[in-house]
Design a protein around this motif. Sequence first.
Motif, short mmCIF file in Angstrom:
data_model
loop_
_atom_site.label_atom_id
_atom_site.label_comp_id
_atom_site.label_asym_id
_atom_site.label_seq_id
_atom_site.Cartn_x
_atom_site.Cartn_y
_atom_site.Cartn_z
N PRO A 82 0.81 -1.22 0.00
CA PRO A 82 0.00 0.00 0.00
C PRO A 82 0.84 1.27 0.00
O PRO A 82 2.02 1.26 0.35
N GLU A 83 0.18 2.36 -0.42
CA GLU A 83 0.80 3.67 -0.35
C GLU A 83 1.16 3.96 1.12
O GLU A 83 0.41 3.61 2.02
N ASN A 84 2.27 4.61 1.33
CA ASN A 84 2.76 4.92 2.68
C ASN A 84 3.13 3.69 3.49
O ASN A 84 3.23 3.74 4.72
N ARG A 85 3.27 2.53 2.82
CA ARG A 85 3.84 1.32 3.40
C ARG A 85 2.97 0.62 4.42
O ARG A 85 2.82 -0.58 4.39
N LEU A 86 2.42 1.38 5.40
CA LEU A 86 1.52 0.79 6.40
C LEU A 86 2.06 -0.48 7.05
O LEU A 86 1.36 -1.49 7.11
N VAL A 87 3.28 -0.45 7.54
CA VAL A 87 3.78 -1.59 8.32
C VAL A 87 3.10 -1.57 9.69
O VAL A 87 2.53 -0.56 10.08
N GLY A 138 13.06 3.72 3.86
CA GLY A 138 13.44 2.73 2.86
C GLY A 138 13.30 1.31 3.39
O GLY A 138 12.82 0.41 2.68
N GLU A 139 13.70 1.12 4.65
CA GLU A 139 13.59 -0.22 5.24
C GLU A 139 12.13 -0.61 5.40
O GLU A 139 11.76 -1.77 5.17
N GLN A 140 11.29 0.38 5.77
CA GLN A 140 9.85 0.08 5.89
C GLN A 140 9.28 -0.31 4.53
O GLN A 140 8.43 -1.19 4.44
N SER B 177 -5.39 -4.01 15.35
CA SER B 177 -5.40 -2.83 16.22
C SER B 177 -4.37 -1.80 15.77
O SER B 177 -4.57 -0.61 15.97
N GLN B 178 -3.28 -2.24 15.14
CA GLN B 178 -2.24 -1.28 14.77
C GLN B 178 -2.45 -0.67 13.39
O GLN B 178 -2.07 0.47 13.15
N GLN B 179 -3.01 -1.44 12.48
CA GLN B 179 -3.05 -0.97 11.09
C GLN B 179 -4.16 -1.74 10.36
O GLN B 179 -3.89 -2.71 9.66
#
Lengths: 239, 296
Positions: A82-87, A138-140, B177-179
């Motif tokens: 996803p956009e903005n990575r969302l880890v 970058g790592e995310q 809960s986090q994302q």
Amino acid sequence: MLDVTDLVTAYGKIEALKGVSLQVEGGKITCLLGPNGAGKTTLMMTIAGVLQPRRGSIRLKGAELAGLSPARIVSQGVALVPENRLVFPHMSVYENLLAGAYQRHDKAGVNADIERMYARFPQLHERSEQMAGTLSGGEQQMLAVARALMSQPRLLLMDEPSLGLAPLIVAEIFNIIAELNRDGTTIFLVEQNAHMALQVAHQFFLMEQGRITFKGTPGQLAEDEVIQRAYLGTRRAAG
Amino acid sequence: MDLLDLIDTIQSIADGVLFGTTYALLGIGFTLIFGVMHKINLSFAAASIGAAYASLLILSAVKAPAVVVFLMAAAAGGVLGGLVYLVGFKFIPLANPLATLMSTVGLLLLIDEIIVHTTAGVPLNYPALFSDVIVPIGPFNLRGDLMFVFVLGCVCMTVLLLLLYRTKLGLATRAVSQQPTASQLCGIGIMRVNILTFVITGVVGGIAGAMTGAAIGMLSPLLSLPLTVKGLIVTVIGGLGSIPGAIVAGLVVGGLENFFQFLRGVSERDLYIMLLLFAFLVFRPGGIFTVAAGRD
């Protein structure tokens, strides 16, 4: 491989996608370019099932995806970075990868895949016990890609993987994209960075105001025209 | 203050801490549901007391030992948790933050009324375990029933933490809960996680309800409102979304409550707990551990 036909997605009364049709060929890198607000992210979220389309169809090798839940779409072999990575910020890198393999039940296979991800992304290996929220951008991004790959997708969707990253890291991300493709993954990529995208893409689409306005191969249109239309849109470019 | 007073003070704090596990469990329930849904379930404590009441039904049928009654309370709690989700959350638009607050207040009142009408508002005796056991440690006496409540509470929390941090379901719960969006993209079914969270917190609540009944020796419909308030206070002091915070805050609130009751009497004790809450809201609104495990 992926056939999107006449897709309409709306937020309330506002249609963000006004009948989008496009095809992604198996084994290739397809790129979608367009200015902000063109509906690129909406399209990605609709294919992944997070947003439900109002009309139209999304077929993966003939099987209809429109209307399925995101979980079912993942099990069909589609994964979205996803956009903005969302880890998951308060989970370790290792747990993030495990979450990516949520639907798989072959423990040995999952562990082997995690080792493969560590081999491909050595930074992730070094930081496997670190909370994902403490990683650099970058790592995310690499973690988000690795997490998506953990579901063993046939089609990998990527939404602006270069967003907010330093040029060196962007180059690295695009190397990884080309490498993944060489290993046989079909990639459908949304990008703002037209220059980098045109270097790796086999074919590309331009999207403006919820519609596809151009389809072709990178050599077909001069890069400055692509860039102009991708950033500014046709209407303002003409005026 | 002479030595005897001191001993009595410490004794009352110790009793309070033992009973505080009940508050900790209630706090965990509030916090877990807030964690996955970012919504407060105000009917949680009422449902917990309701589950304890429901477990008494088995006693009216057969003469069951206290352990069986406790298990019944846990089971009834799970069922009630699922029902609360179905009635109070599933069909309510989640985008409106007040909607579920209203629906859960409604459920709180409904559960209270059902209890009052089926029992005519008369308190019922609740079976306790080890109520005749008293463990003397030096000058202190630890009550067997409170010790049992404490141990049961600790076991419950341990199982819950193992569930959250060592199982796939726990991984999914933390991911949601986090994302929430990313967890959908990983193929996690958010609705399934939500339902299971309600059922699991319901089981925990049922056990907390039974523990309350066992520690006090009876159940009364008057319990549900004070327990709701205590559970919310524990949740806020512990930090919304933080499980370790809820555990520590539960024990602290339990201990202080008994301490103030010993010093100032039962009519004043809640005043000081409210002051404690006030102090936290002003000086440390994020709770004991500040970093809540909620949304980033």
